[in-house]
Design an enzyme around this catalytic site. Structure first.
Site, mmCIF file in Angstrom:
data_model
loop_
_atom_site.group_PDB
_atom_site.id
_atom_site.type_symbol
_atom_site.label_atom_id
_atom_site.label_comp_id
_atom_site.label_asym_id
_atom_site.label_seq_id
_atom_site.Cartn_x
_atom_site.Cartn_y
_atom_site.Cartn_z
ATOM 1 N N GLU A 269 0.854 -1.187 0.000
ATOM 2 C CA GLU A 269 0.000 0.000 0.000
ATOM 3 C C GLU A 269 0.887 1.233 0.000
ATOM 4 O OE1 GLU A 269 -2.615 0.030 3.382
ATOM 5 O OE2 GLU A 269 -3.789 -1.665 2.684
ATOM 6 N N LYS A 270 0.393 2.295 -0.575
ATOM 7 C CA LYS A 270 1.030 3.599 -0.410
ATOM 8 C C LYS A 270 0.960 3.930 1.076
ATOM 9 C CE LYS A 270 2.238 7.838 -1.828
ATOM 10 N NZ LYS A 270 3.466 8.005 -2.622
ATOM 11 N N HIS B 272 0.246 -0.260 18.398
ATOM 12 C CA HIS B 272 -0.971 -0.849 17.833
ATOM 13 C C HIS B 272 -1.975 -1.298 18.883
ATOM 14 C CE1 HIS B 272 1.005 -0.331 14.095
ATOM 15 N NE2 HIS B 272 1.951 -1.177 14.392
ATOM 16 N N LYS C 281 -4.877 0.214 21.242
ATOM 17 C CA LYS C 281 -5.660 1.421 21.496
ATOM 18 C C LYS C 281 -5.611 1.760 22.984
ATOM 19 C CE LYS C 281 -8.586 0.390 17.609
ATOM 20 N NZ LYS C 281 -9.752 -0.385 17.180
ATOM 21 N N GLU D 139 -9.436 -2.045 7.079
ATOM 22 C CA GLU D 139 -9.886 -3.419 7.272
ATOM 23 C C GLU D 139 -11.246 -3.412 7.952
ATOM 24 O OE1 GLU D 139 -7.216 -5.061 10.813
ATOM 25 O OE2 GLU D 139 -5.973 -4.149 9.279
ATOM 26 N N ARG E 67 -16.634 -8.304 14.467
ATOM 27 C CA ARG E 67 -16.987 -8.623 15.862
ATOM 28 C C ARG E 67 -17.440 -7.345 16.556
ATOM 29 N NH1 ARG E 67 -11.337 -7.762 15.772
ATOM 30 N NH2 ARG E 67 -10.898 -5.860 16.932
ATOM 31 N N VAL F 91 -13.898 -3.732 21.533
ATOM 32 C CA VAL F 91 -13.620 -3.292 22.907
ATOM 33 C C VAL F 91 -14.271 -1.929 23.169
ATOM 34 C CG1 VAL F 91 -11.795 -2.637 24.529
ATOM 35 C CG2 VAL F 91 -11.406 -4.528 22.938
ATOM 36 N N ARG G 190 -8.824 2.991 28.464
ATOM 37 C CA ARG G 190 -8.594 1.599 28.861
ATOM 38 C C ARG G 190 -7.638 1.588 30.051
ATOM 39 N NH1 ARG G 190 -8.043 -2.007 23.358
ATOM 40 N NH2 ARG G 190 -9.687 -0.955 22.180
HETATM 41 C C1 MV4 Z 1 -1.184 2.032 7.405
HETATM 42 C C2 MV4 Z 1 -0.599 3.231 7.843
HETATM 43 C C3 MV4 Z 1 -0.215 4.138 6.876
HETATM 44 N N1 MV4 Z 1 -0.393 3.856 5.561
HETATM 45 N N2 MV4 Z 1 -1.338 1.803 6.085
HETATM 46 C C4 MV4 Z 1 -1.353 -0.141 11.640
HETATM 47 C C5 MV4 Z 1 -2.174 -1.304 12.063
HETATM 48 C C6 MV4 Z 1 -2.899 -1.785 10.856
HETATM 49 N N3 MV4 Z 1 -4.257 -2.090 11.164
HETATM 50 C C7 MV4 Z 1 -2.797 -0.684 9.871
HETATM 51 N N4 MV4 Z 1 -1.823 0.243 10.362
HETATM 52 C C8 MV4 Z 1 -1.411 1.265 9.582
HETATM 53 N N5 MV4 Z 1 -1.594 1.098 8.256
HETATM 54 C C9 MV4 Z 1 -0.957 2.702 5.203
HETATM 55 N N6 MV4 Z 1 -1.107 2.434 3.906
HETATM 56 C C10 MV4 Z 1 -0.449 3.440 9.208
HETATM 57 C C11 MV4 Z 1 -0.843 2.441 10.086
HETATM 58 C C12 MV4 Z 1 -0.617 2.719 11.478
HETATM 59 C C13 MV4 Z 1 -1.674 2.863 12.360
HETATM 60 C C14 MV4 Z 1 -2.983 2.720 11.950
HETATM 61 C C15 MV4 Z 1 -4.017 2.859 12.824
HETATM 62 C C16 MV4 Z 1 -3.736 3.165 14.138
HETATM 63 C C17 MV4 Z 1 -2.460 3.314 14.586
HETATM 64 C C18 MV4 Z 1 -1.402 3.156 13.704
HETATM 65 C C19 MV4 Z 1 -0.111 3.314 14.157
HETATM 66 C C20 MV4 Z 1 0.917 3.163 13.279
HETATM 67 C C21 MV4 Z 1 0.669 2.851 11.946
#
Ligand code: MV4
Length: 508
Positions: A211-212, A246, A248, A299, A303, A306, A349
């Site tokens: 992904e970008k 990662h 929350k 994504e 479910r 939390v 939390r």
């Molecule tokens: C990303 C991103 C930046 N660009 N995808 C982290 C967990 C996973 N569910 C997806 N994540 C990320 N994906 C792209 N293309 C940055 C993150 C990310 C992040 C996302 C949500 C909450 C916290 C985060 C902390 C670091 C990186």
């Protein structure tokens, strides 16, 4: 969920532990539904066991040998005559085979159909599925056959087309495992190998896709709900950008970054994403919200999450009750336009942890006083005397508050955090106080890099107490007076809520 219309659930087995098991039991009890808890060795005396009507021992403390064993849960259902299972979150909640095994045994799974779990569980499949429904995904490449890149050379070629920085992600992943940010070409090869290795060891599947990379994004997710009659609604958004590794830490609804127009667009897109996989029940569509306010599907979580209480606080909807109704084949009791959205809610939390080193602090809780009072909700899985074991997530409780504005909610959370007393173990209570009083947080100006970016002010052990807390309340009050109140959902509500509550110093 295979419930025929008119199925009435009489007894629910909760295939989980701790606060979420208790949360589910509470809604069941209101509905006159019997409840069955399951427990491991370590959970023999746990609160969720005492809260249910019946309890079944399912094995040793390690989750791999108890809460994660499908046959043990099925056995407990048969033994107790449970006609439905609520999976909670984690454990077996997103295992399609579990939903299938229950269906085969004639037991209702209070969750989505197995096919929906499966298509959203694989990130490349999820991207392809929602894209067909017109949902914006992060620009990227799922690989030549749509399920990852077979070689780093092919992946590099695709990365050049996308343009650096890029993100390498595990197809089987989620939650940041097997994920690598690659800023520039020379670092690509090593990152590809690393992501592949991590994906293989975490998921037994080394497929990685591209992904970008979005820099400085917020994590904004939309709660969706679908019934078995084709109705799908959303219940607005939650901002979960305050995370650490990662995990929350603080969530709030509405998102300070989302205005009414954006909210409507994200909601519509979330509904389309849910429809694209034939979804039924409670689900969450995760988006990255870029600094320029573009948003992208990340994504889907198939479910209850939390952080669902903050959605319950702003909408007044009991999401577990609704899950049960939908599992019984009932239609959603409201249309999109009928779902209220009032005020602001925040959840902290509360963890048994050394918040500075970010390490669990297991042990016996020798003293516990939980906050209450108006619009304060504490979802806890423990009591005084409970043991925080090394076997499971060290979360003590979820403290959630509601306020007529975000500023009031922040003040209320500061008050509630100050009321909390925990003895015998370390907690992250002081950490939460420090996050909440940061000017950037008070302005709602934060993204997923917030905690790392505010390390020196947040990662200190001293709690805010006495005079320091007065200062804190004053700061929040000042902020409340400066800030423009968040507009309410409808003119009627705006009239009902006016005049705006002033920041009041109730301690004086
Ligand atoms: C990303 C991103 C930046 N660009 N995808 C982290 C967990 C996973 N569910 C997806 N994540 C990320 N994906 C792209 N293309 C940055 C993150 C990310 C992040 C996302 C949500 C909450 C916290 C985060 C902390 C670091 C990186």
């Amino acid at each position: 969920m295979k419930a025929r219309a008119g199925t009435q659930i009489r007894k629910v087995l909760i295939a989980n532990r701790g606060e979420i098991a208790i949360r589910v039991i509470r809604s069941c009890r209101e509905l006159g539904i019997r409840t069955v808890a399951v427990y491991s060795d370590a959970d023999r005396g746990a609160l969720h066991v005492r809260s249910a009507d019946e309890a079944v021992h399912i094995g040793p403390s390690a989750a791999r040998e108890s809460y994660l064993v499908l046959d043990k849960i099925l056995g407990a259902c048969k033994q107790t005559g449970a006609d439905a299972v609520h999976p909670g979150y984690g454990f077996l909640s997103e295992r399609a085979e579990f939903a299938e095994a229950l269906a085969a045994a004639g037991i209702v799974f209070i969750g989505p159909p197995p096919a929906a779990i499966r298509s959203m569980g694989d990130k490349t499949t999820a991207r392809a599925t929602v894209t067909r429904a017109g949902v914006p995904v992060v620009p990227g490449d799922n690989g030549p056959e749509g399920r990852g890149f077979p070689t780093s050379a092919l992946a590099l070629e695709a990365a050049r087309k996308i343009g650096f920085p890029v993100m390498l992600k595990a197809a089987a992943g989620g939650g940041g495992k097997g994920m690598r940010l690659v800023a520039e070409e020379p670092k690509f090869e090593a990152a590809y190998t690393g992501a592949q290795r991590e994906a293989k060891s975490a998921f037994g599947d080394d497929a990685v896709y591209l992904e970008k990379a979005i820099i400085g994004p917020r994590h904004v997710e939309v709660q969706v709900f679908a019934d078995t009659h084709g109705n799908v609604v959303h219940l607005y958004e939650r901002d979960c950008s305050i995370q650490r590794r990662h995990q929350k830490v603080i969530e709030e609804s509405p998102s300070p970054a989302v205005d009414e127009g954006l909210r409507q667009r994200m909601g519509q897109v979330a509904v389309a994403a849910a429809k694209s996989c034939g979804y039924v029940g409670a689900g969450t569509i995760e988006f990255l919200l870029a600094p320029n306010k573009e948003f992208y599907f990340l994504e889907m979580n198939t479910r209850l999450q939390v952080e669902h209480p903050i959605t319950e606080l702003v909408t007044g909807v009991d999401l577990v009750r609704l899950q049960i109704a939908v599992a019984e084949g009932k239609p959603l009791p409201f249309t999109q336009a009928e779902i209220p959205r009032r005020g602001a809610a925040i959840e902290c939390r509360i963890y048994a942890e050394d918040a500075i080193r970010f390490l669990p602090s297991p042990g016996k809780i020798t003293l516990l006083r939980t906050p209450s009072g108006p619009n304060v909700r504490d979802d806890s899985g423990v009591t005084e005397g409970s043991e925080i074991s090394v076997f499971y997530d060290p979360m003590i409780s979820k403290l959630a508050v509601w306020g007529e504005t975000r500023e009031v909610a922040v003040q209320r959370m500061l008050r509630a955090l100050a009321e909390y007393r925990v003895g015998g173990i370390k907690t992250n209570l002081a950490f939460h106080q420090r996050v909440l009083v940061e000017p950037d947080f008070l302005r709602g100006d934060y993204h997923t890099g917030y905690i790392d970016g505010h390390k020196d002010k947040i990662l200190v052990q001293t709690p805010l107490e006495g005079d320091a807390l007065d200062v804190v309340l004053a700061a929040a009050a000042l902020q409340a007076e400066r800030a423009r109140p968040e507009p309410l959902a409808s003119p009627e509500e705006a009239t009902a809520a006016a005049p705006w509550p002033r920041a009041v110093g109730w301690r004086r």
